[in-house]
Design a protein around this motif. Structure first.
Motif, PDB file in Angstrom:
ATOM      1  N   ARG A  99       0.833  -1.210   0.000  1.00 43.15           N
ATOM      2  CA  ARG A  99       0.000   0.000   0.000  1.00 43.15           C
ATOM      3  C   ARG A  99       0.862   1.252   0.000  1.00 43.15           C
ATOM      4  NH1 ARG A  99      -4.032  -2.331   4.732  1.00 43.15           N
ATOM      5  NH2 ARG A  99      -5.598  -3.224   3.350  1.00 43.15           N
ATOM      6  N   ARG A 100       0.417   2.264  -0.764  1.00 40.49           N
ATOM      7  CA  ARG A 100       1.097   3.568  -0.758  1.00 40.49           C
ATOM      8  C   ARG A 100       0.749   4.340   0.507  1.00 40.49           C
ATOM      9  NH1 ARG A 100      -1.403   4.114  -5.601  1.00 40.49           N
ATOM     10  NH2 ARG A 100      -2.671   5.861  -4.904  1.00 40.49           N
ATOM     11  N   SER A 101      -0.492   4.185   0.966  1.00 39.07           N
ATOM     12  CA  SER A 101      -0.925   4.875   2.183  1.00 39.07           C
ATOM     13  C   SER A 101      -2.060   4.080   2.791  1.00 39.07           C
ATOM     14  CB  SER A 101      -1.409   6.296   1.865  1.00 39.07           C
ATOM     15  OG  SER A 101      -2.661   6.245   1.185  1.00 39.07           O
ATOM     16  N   ASN A 120      -4.353   3.430  -0.086  1.00 32.59           N
ATOM     17  CA  ASN A 120      -3.807   4.079  -1.290  1.00 32.59           C
ATOM     18  C   ASN A 120      -4.432   5.427  -1.644  1.00 32.59           C
ATOM     19  OD1 ASN A 120      -2.041   1.913  -1.688  1.00 32.59           O
ATOM     20  ND2 ASN A 120      -3.596   0.756  -2.798  1.00 32.59           N
ATOM     21  N   ASP A 122      -4.490   9.355  -1.990  1.00 30.78           N
ATOM     22  CA  ASP A 122      -3.514  10.436  -2.080  1.00 30.78           C
ATOM     23  C   ASP A 122      -3.966  11.621  -1.236  1.00 30.78           C
ATOM     24  OD1 ASP A 122      -2.063   9.131  -4.223  1.00 30.78           O
ATOM     25  OD2 ASP A 122      -3.738   9.698  -5.521  1.00 30.78           O
TER      26      ASP A 122
END
Ligand SMILES: Nc1nc2c(ncn2[C@@H]2O[C@H](COP(=O)(O)OP(=O)(O)OP(=O)(O)O)[C@@H](O)[C@H]2O)c(=O)[nH]1
Ligand SMILES: [Mg+2]
Ligand SMILES: [Zn+2]
Length: 328
Positions: A99-101, A120, A122
């Motif tokens: 996961r990015r976030s 994920n 942003d």
């Protein structure tokens, strides 16, 4: 509240069987197709394939080999099986990508069970209405803390400006330099649209603030149900589930059910300080375990500000947000 299975990506547990961790093995499904989870409903996942020729989503269930990995809206997953998207087709999710976030919240501060709300994202769009229901600063502050500590860009969206002016709320957040947009039903959304384009944005806010109304205005085909505020006041939430909807100009908006509080039991003062790079280095000279709330208690940040590294207003904003962690 039952223990949620969504957070094993952040808590590394020893393997019970003693077998080698799966990540060290070659992926078993090299031919799997990738997609994004756009909705979750009682063990069924709706996935939009990355390379699909049309927008028809695929319904999938978890494969056993996923183990306890939690899967939430926004997760990028690998699928095998029937990917036709026809009515009774059922695919299997065999892998969840890194996961990015993660947007996390705790049910409340007394019950520190973490739940991953969305993966994920942003951007976190904190939606608050200027009236009906009136804005709650504590709640907005806590949503901002969640975004700042997870490295998700915050955007404040103040709705229902036809009912009350935005000036006081905007002034309250000026020092944090959080971008803000003001909207009202039927009004021009081009500023909000520009802030959303090309990004994955999750809309969070109390029930009745107008999240689904906004999303329907941005994406008419979304067809999210919207509700009467009076009914919401009786404890009813109009949106019962989280759903990701693609924006016509690219990017995604994620509608979530209204939340009454945003628990932050998992966030420390140090986590939040990390989001204030102008203050962070000053804390090196604080006493161990400093909560950074007062100079009288030994906090070095006031001296740091007097030395010109940051401003008193920034320090005050940090302290207010940090103190909001223990509210509701
Ligand atoms: N006056 C006014 N009413 C609005 C505005 N935006 C939304 N509403 C009304 O507020 C009510 C709640 O809107 P929803 O979009 O369902 O709110 P929500 O945030 O999605 O609520 P949950 O799904 O319960 O979390 C509806 O009756 C909307 O018509 C606005 O700008 N002005
Ligand atoms: Mg809604
Ligand atoms: Zn300190």
């Amino acid at each position: 509240m039952t223990r949620d299975l969504d957070e094993d990506d952040v808590r590394v547990r020893p393997s019970r069987s003693g077998s080698r961790p799966r990540s060290k093995q070659r992926p078993r499904h090299a031919d799997a197709i990738e997609g994004m989870v756009v909705a979750v409903d009682r063990g069924r996942y709706t996935v939009r394939l990355d390379d699909a020729l049309d927008d028809t989503p695929v319904t999938a269930m978890r494969a056993r080999e996923l183990g306890r990995s939690g899967i939430v809206v926004g997760d990028q997953v690998a699928l095998v099986g029937d990917l036709s998207g026809s009515a009774d087709a059922l695919a299997r999710i065999v892998r969840r990508e890194a996961r990015r976030s993660v947007l996390r919240r705790t049910a409340d501060d007394a019950d520190p069970t973490e739940r991953v709300v969305v993966a994920n994202a942003d951007q976190l769009v904190v939606v608050a209405s200027l009236a009906d229901p009136p804005p709650r600063y504590g709640f907005i502050d806590r949503c901002l803390v969640a975004a700042l500590t997870e490295d998700i860009e915050p955007l404040l969206c103040l709705t229902k400006s036809d009912l009350a002016p935005p000036d006081d709320v905007l002034a309250h957040y000026a020092e944090l330099s959080v971008p803000a947009v003001v909207t009202h039903r039927g009004g021009d959304l081009s500023q909000l649209n520009a802030g959303l384009e090309g990004q994955v944005s999750v809309f969070i806010g109390q029930s009745g603030v107008g999240k689904s109304t906004l999303i329907n205005a941005l994406v008419p085909a979304a067809d999210r149900a919207t509700g009467e505020v009076s009914a919401i006041g009786k404890g009813r939430h109009t949106s019962a589930s989280t759903e990701a909807i693609e924006l016509p100009g690219g990017g995604w908006v994620i509608d979530t059910p209204g939340v009454r509080s945003f628990g932050l039991a998992h966030v420390t003062a140090a986590d939040l300080l990390w989001a204030f790079p102008d203050l962070e280095d000053g804390a090196v000279q604080c006493p161990p375990g400093c909560d950074h709330q007062s100079e009288a208690a030994g906090c070095h940040l006031d001296a740091w500000v007097r030395e010109g590294h940051s401003s008193a207003a920034r320090l005050e904003a940090f302290r207010r947000l940090s103190a909001s962690r223990s509210g509701t």
